[in-house]
Scaffold this active site. Structure first.
Site, PDB file in Angstrom:
ATOM      1  N   THR A 109       0.851  -1.202   0.000  1.00 32.06           N
ATOM      2  CA  THR A 109       0.000   0.000   0.000  1.00 32.06           C
ATOM      3  C   THR A 109       0.884   1.249   0.000  1.00 32.06           C
ATOM      4  O   THR A 109       0.574   2.250  -0.656  1.00 32.06           O
ATOM      5  CB  THR A 109      -0.948  -0.004   1.217  1.00 32.06           C
ATOM      6  OG1 THR A 109      -1.430  -1.333   1.432  1.00 32.06           O
ATOM      7  CG2 THR A 109      -2.124   0.929   1.004  1.00 32.06           C
ATOM      8  N   GLY A 137       1.422   1.734   5.950  1.00 28.03           N
ATOM      9  CA  GLY A 137       0.412   0.683   5.961  1.00 28.03           C
ATOM     10  C   GLY A 137       0.331   0.018   7.319  1.00 28.03           C
ATOM     11  O   GLY A 137       1.015   0.410   8.274  1.00 28.03           O
ATOM     12  N   GLU A 175       9.946   1.616  10.951  1.00 30.32           N
ATOM     13  CA  GLU A 175       8.616   2.243  10.873  1.00 30.32           C
ATOM     14  C   GLU A 175       8.237   2.871  12.220  1.00 30.32           C
ATOM     15  O   GLU A 175       7.672   3.967  12.270  1.00 30.32           O
ATOM     16  CB  GLU A 175       7.566   1.207  10.455  1.00 30.32           C
ATOM     17  CG  GLU A 175       7.719   0.772   9.008  1.00 30.32           C
ATOM     18  CD  GLU A 175       6.845  -0.410   8.621  1.00 30.32           C
ATOM     19  OE1 GLU A 175       6.543  -0.536   7.424  1.00 30.32           O
ATOM     20  OE2 GLU A 175       6.481  -1.204   9.490  1.00 30.32           O
TER      21      GLU A 175
HETATM   22  C1  5RP Z   1       5.805  -3.512   6.781  1.00 29.15           C
HETATM   23  C2  5RP Z   1       4.462  -3.162   7.279  1.00 29.15           C
HETATM   24  C3  5RP Z   1       3.410  -2.907   6.255  1.00 29.15           C
HETATM   25  O1  5RP Z   1       2.967  -1.600   6.391  1.00 29.15           O
HETATM   26  C4  5RP Z   1       2.286  -3.874   6.473  1.00 29.15           C
HETATM   27  O2  5RP Z   1       2.814  -5.200   6.394  1.00 29.15           O
HETATM   28  C5  5RP Z   1       1.179  -3.694   5.440  1.00 29.15           C
HETATM   29  O3  5RP Z   1       1.654  -4.011   4.183  1.00 29.15           O
HETATM   30  P1  5RP Z   1       0.721  -4.028   2.906  1.00 29.15           P
HETATM   31  O4  5RP Z   1       0.375  -2.624   2.598  1.00 29.15           O
HETATM   32  O5  5RP Z   1       1.568  -4.683   1.841  1.00 29.15           O
HETATM   33  O6  5RP Z   1      -0.492  -4.866   3.232  1.00 29.15           O
HETATM   34  O7  5RP Z   1       4.198  -3.054   8.447  1.00 29.15           O
HETATM   35  O8  5RP Z   1       6.678  -3.783   7.825  1.00 29.15           O
END
Ligand code: 5RP
Length: 258
Positions: A36, A90, A111
């Site tokens: 995302t 995300g 993050e």
């Molecule tokens: C990465 C994350 C991502 O934000 C989470 O896994 C969501 O990913 P996606 O948008 O592919 O569903 O925490 O460490």
């Protein structure tokens, strides 16, 4: 307008495009990681070019930094900026209190560092991540390589006393080897099924020697944008009524490529 995006991509694009509407000239921005977030970086690059914005960005992973740089965004280190205005990232799950599980992509250490330095965190998601209680998504826990088996035993001991429904741990694999984070650490994915007390669990895990960071993000998210395959995006902000945006999917298809 007709478009050829899959329903999943259309939802991600809707959330991403609605979120970048909150970006204004001169901002210092945190860029999340995941599929995302890729849509968000593409939407951001388009907005910067269209509106001639000057932004300073901090990336939460090497892959996001590479994409953002490739698309012409200015990416600097966290210590070059100090505070950030906004982080858009995300999540793997969110609950009604905006508590999150993150780390499906293994970037939750950076993050969390970036989110913690940000005045606001906007989370871009889809309806499948909206849960009443966290825990269906396995909780990622980043551990240092040295003594990781002993660290897993200590995590297991903490889980024995935690209000959860399952306690299955798995060292994350990638291809034929172990998954390593950008910091060179391992990730343990813990299936808990239900996390009854996220705050207590977060505190217990943070106390385990060898645990670098876990994927519980508590008290960090300010808004959640939920993208739907039909192009609608719902923005929920704590204490406010939800707002709905309609995103042009043809415009999403025309974004600069990753
Ligand atoms: C990465 C994350 C991502 O934000 C989470 O896994 C969501 O990913 P996606 O948008 O592919 O569903 O925490 O460490």
């Amino acid at each position: 307008m007709p478009h050829s995006l899959s329903p999943a991509d259309a939802g991600k694009a809707a959330a991403a495009m609605a979120s970048v509407a909150q970006v204004t000239d001169g901002m210092v921005l945190g860029l999340g990681t995941g599929s995302t977030a890729v849509w968000m970086v593409r939407a951001l690059a388009h907005k910067v070019a269209e509106e001639d914005l000057t932004l300073t960005c901090v990336a939460t992973s090497d892959r996001t930094a590479a994409l953002a740089t490739h698309l012409g965004l200015m990416v600097v280190d966290l210590d070059d900026v100090g505070r950030l205005d906004l982080t858009i990232d995300g999540a793997d799950e969110f609950d009604p209190q905006f508590r999150l599980i993150k780390g499906g992509g293994g970037a939750h250490l950076r993050e969390k560092l970036v989110a913690a330095q940000s005045d606001r965190m906007v989370v871009i998601t889809d309806p499948s991540k909206d849960v009443a209680t966290l825990g269906a998504f396995p909780l990622p826990i980043e551990v240092i390589q040295m003594g990781h088996r002993a660290t897993m035993d200590r995590i297991s001991a903490e889980l024995a006393a935690a209000d959860v429904n399952e306690r299955t741990m798995q060292l994350r694999q990638a291809g034929y080897g172990r998954f390593e984070t950008d910091e060179g650490n391992y990730v343990v994915d813990v299936s808990l099924a239900r996390i009854g007390d996220p705050e207590a669990l977060a505190m217990a895990l943070s106390d385990v020697p060898g645990v670098v960071e876990h994927g519980l993000f508590l008290g960090l998210a300010d808004s959640i944008v939920i993208g739907h395959p039909d192009g609608r995006a719902e923005t929920r902000t704590l204490g406010q009524d939800p707002e709905w945006t309609i995103v042009d999917m043809a415009a999403a298809e025309a974004l600069p490529n990753a």
